[in-house]
Design a protein around this motif. Sequence first.
Motif, PDB file in Angstrom:
ATOM      1  N   MET A 172       0.691  -1.046  -0.058  1.00  0.00           N
ATOM      2  CA  MET A 172       0.022  -0.088   0.043  1.00  0.00           C
ATOM      3  C   MET A 172       0.837   1.238  -0.026  1.00  0.00           C
ATOM      4  O   MET A 172       2.054   1.179   0.843  1.00  0.00           O
ATOM      5  N   SER A 173       0.631   2.249  -0.734  1.00  0.00           N
ATOM      6  CA  SER A 173       1.115   3.381  -0.689  1.00  0.00           C
ATOM      7  C   SER A 173       0.655   4.413   0.278  1.00  0.00           C
ATOM      8  O   SER A 173       0.806   5.643   0.065  1.00  0.00           O
ATOM      9  N   ARG A 174      -0.161   4.151   0.909  1.00  0.00           N
ATOM     10  CA  ARG A 174      -0.815   4.754   2.272  1.00  0.00           C
ATOM     11  C   ARG A 174      -1.035   4.175   3.483  1.00  0.00           C
ATOM     12  O   ARG A 174      -1.107   2.633   3.182  1.00  0.00           O
ATOM     13  N   LEU A 175      -1.293   4.550   4.388  1.00  0.00           N
ATOM     14  CA  LEU A 175      -1.948   3.935   5.501  1.00  0.00           C
ATOM     15  C   LEU A 175      -3.202   3.453   5.289  1.00  0.00           C
ATOM     16  O   LEU A 175      -3.881   4.095   4.677  1.00  0.00           O
ATOM     17  N   SER A 212      -9.704   6.610  -7.526  1.00  0.00           N
ATOM     18  CA  SER A 212      -9.799   6.407  -6.213  1.00  0.00           C
ATOM     19  C   SER A 212      -9.317   5.237  -5.363  1.00  0.00           C
ATOM     20  O   SER A 212      -9.266   5.067  -4.114  1.00  0.00           O
ATOM     21  N   ALA A 213      -8.985   4.338  -5.999  1.00  0.00           N
ATOM     22  CA  ALA A 213      -8.701   3.017  -5.802  1.00  0.00           C
ATOM     23  C   ALA A 213      -7.101   3.044  -5.267  1.00  0.00           C
ATOM     24  O   ALA A 213      -6.639   1.993  -4.638  1.00  0.00           O
ATOM     25  N   SER A 214      -6.396   4.127  -5.687  1.00  0.00           N
ATOM     26  CA  SER A 214      -5.026   4.200  -5.723  1.00  0.00           C
ATOM     27  C   SER A 214      -4.625   4.821  -4.219  1.00  0.00           C
ATOM     28  O   SER A 214      -5.321   5.515  -3.640  1.00  0.00           O
ATOM     29  N   GLY A 215      -3.618   4.519  -3.661  1.00  0.00           N
ATOM     30  CA  GLY A 215      -2.788   5.146  -2.381  1.00  0.00           C
ATOM     31  C   GLY A 215      -2.557   6.574  -2.527  1.00  0.00           C
ATOM     32  O   GLY A 215      -2.724   7.334  -1.651  1.00  0.00           O
ATOM     33  N   THR A 216      -2.263   6.799  -3.815  1.00  0.00           N
ATOM     34  CA  THR A 216      -1.927   8.227  -3.958  1.00  0.00           C
ATOM     35  C   THR A 216      -2.799   9.230  -4.105  1.00  0.00           C
ATOM     36  O   THR A 216      -2.999  10.240  -3.228  1.00  0.00           O
ATOM     37  N   TYR A 217      -4.081   8.638  -4.430  1.00  0.00           N
ATOM     38  CA  TYR A 217      -5.427   9.338  -4.202  1.00  0.00           C
ATOM     39  C   TYR A 217      -5.616   9.824  -2.951  1.00  0.00           C
ATOM     40  O   TYR A 217      -6.020  10.904  -2.535  1.00  0.00           O
ATOM     41  N   LYS A 273      -5.409  13.124  -0.795  1.00  0.00           N
ATOM     42  CA  LYS A 273      -6.921  13.705  -0.364  1.00  0.00           C
ATOM     43  C   LYS A 273      -6.431  14.135   1.272  1.00  0.00           C
ATOM     44  O   LYS A 273      -7.077  14.901   1.898  1.00  0.00           O
ATOM     45  N   GLN A 274      -5.982  13.274   1.969  1.00  0.00           N
ATOM     46  CA  GLN A 274      -5.096  13.644   3.427  1.00  0.00           C
ATOM     47  C   GLN A 274      -4.499  14.740   3.517  1.00  0.00           C
ATOM     48  O   GLN A 274      -4.715  15.893   4.182  1.00  0.00           O
ATOM     49  N   GLN A 275      -3.204  14.736   2.872  1.00  0.00           N
ATOM     50  CA  GLN A 275      -2.031  15.656   3.120  1.00  0.00           C
ATOM     51  C   GLN A 275      -2.256  16.671   2.216  1.00  0.00           C
ATOM     52  O   GLN A 275      -1.579  17.952   2.765  1.00  0.00           O
ATOM     53  N   ASP A 325     -12.361  17.305  -0.876  1.00  0.00           N
ATOM     54  CA  ASP A 325     -12.747  16.449  -1.843  1.00  0.00           C
ATOM     55  C   ASP A 325     -12.111  17.120  -3.421  1.00  0.00           C
ATOM     56  O   ASP A 325     -11.986  18.394  -3.359  1.00  0.00           O
ATOM     57  N   PHE A 326     -11.501  16.039  -4.083  1.00  0.00           N
ATOM     58  CA  PHE A 326     -11.230  16.536  -5.464  1.00  0.00           C
ATOM     59  C   PHE A 326     -12.184  17.176  -6.332  1.00  0.00           C
ATOM     60  O   PHE A 326     -13.458  16.705  -6.124  1.00  0.00           O
ATOM     61  N   ARG A 327     -11.888  18.024  -7.143  1.00  0.00           N
ATOM     62  CA  ARG A 327     -12.653  18.475  -8.047  1.00  0.00           C
ATOM     63  C   ARG A 327     -13.111  17.588  -8.882  1.00  0.00           C
ATOM     64  O   ARG A 327     -12.590  16.591  -9.468  1.00  0.00           O
TER      65      ARG A 327
END
Length: 309
Positions: free
Chosen positions: A89-92, A177-182, A186-188, A194-196
Amino acid sequence: MFNRMLALVVGVWILAVQASPAALPGDETTTPLRGNLTTTGSDSLNSLMQVWSLHFMRQYPELNVQIQAGGSATAAVALTESTASLGPMSRLMTATERQRFERVHGYPPLAIPVALETLAVFVHRSNPLRAIRLSELEQLFSVEPQCQSAKALRYWRDLGLTGPLSQRTVALFGRNSASGTYGFLKQQLLCHGDFRPELHELPGAAAVIQAVALAENGLGIAGARHQSAAVRRLQLLNEQHDVIELQRSLYIYLNYHPDTAAGMAELAFLRMVLSDSGQQLAVEHGYEALPTEQRSLLLQQLGVKQNAS
């Protein structure tokens, strides 16, 4: 307003293991391991998982590593449903993902940091812009900026450009939205905003780079290692105009029972990943290695001897 001065290094050490885990017996690569080791998750980690897996299977030729890269969200599902042994995972994990896992297994999943990645902002190679502030990125990508009170930005003139490009909107490209980058951005970047809806969501970092390369008014965020001659990387600045980096930790999640630990193959794979040679492979493929002290602690907590390669 979230702290933009945290050097943008968001890498929490997650090792909530209180019981003494079972040690991996021996450091020899001849320790017999057979069968399949399945991994499902991050696209951002996919190329590195491929490299690590090839290296690992040379050490254990009777063990086959099977990799699926559908995005970080798929890792949480696969681990919860026991259809994968490892979840890159590229996020927690989100609180909801952890709770689902705990409801099924009775204990939390374990997150092991395995590498660092720098995200970068890319524009078309003909774009005259050279730098962008982090706050301006939020104003571009967010429906309604949350990190600070500021208006949304839409046009290249809002970023100080003149000429024909200044009259055009900024075409935004990012991950789906399935990606950790997204989830990470979104968090940081958006402070959980929310994204446009105008954001073009793409399935991989390479697709983001390709889209920006084809759009003169394009701007996208992807791993810095995806730099190509068709795009140009912008300097990222804080509000004091200091150059900063947007860096994150990358993780491998696993099902780690507090009493019986994890499987032998999973522990052997993580031993290799956290070793000097495993981290050198990460560096050679455009990622950044974890600090030696952090890797030492992780190996101690996993009960793995530290002189393994």
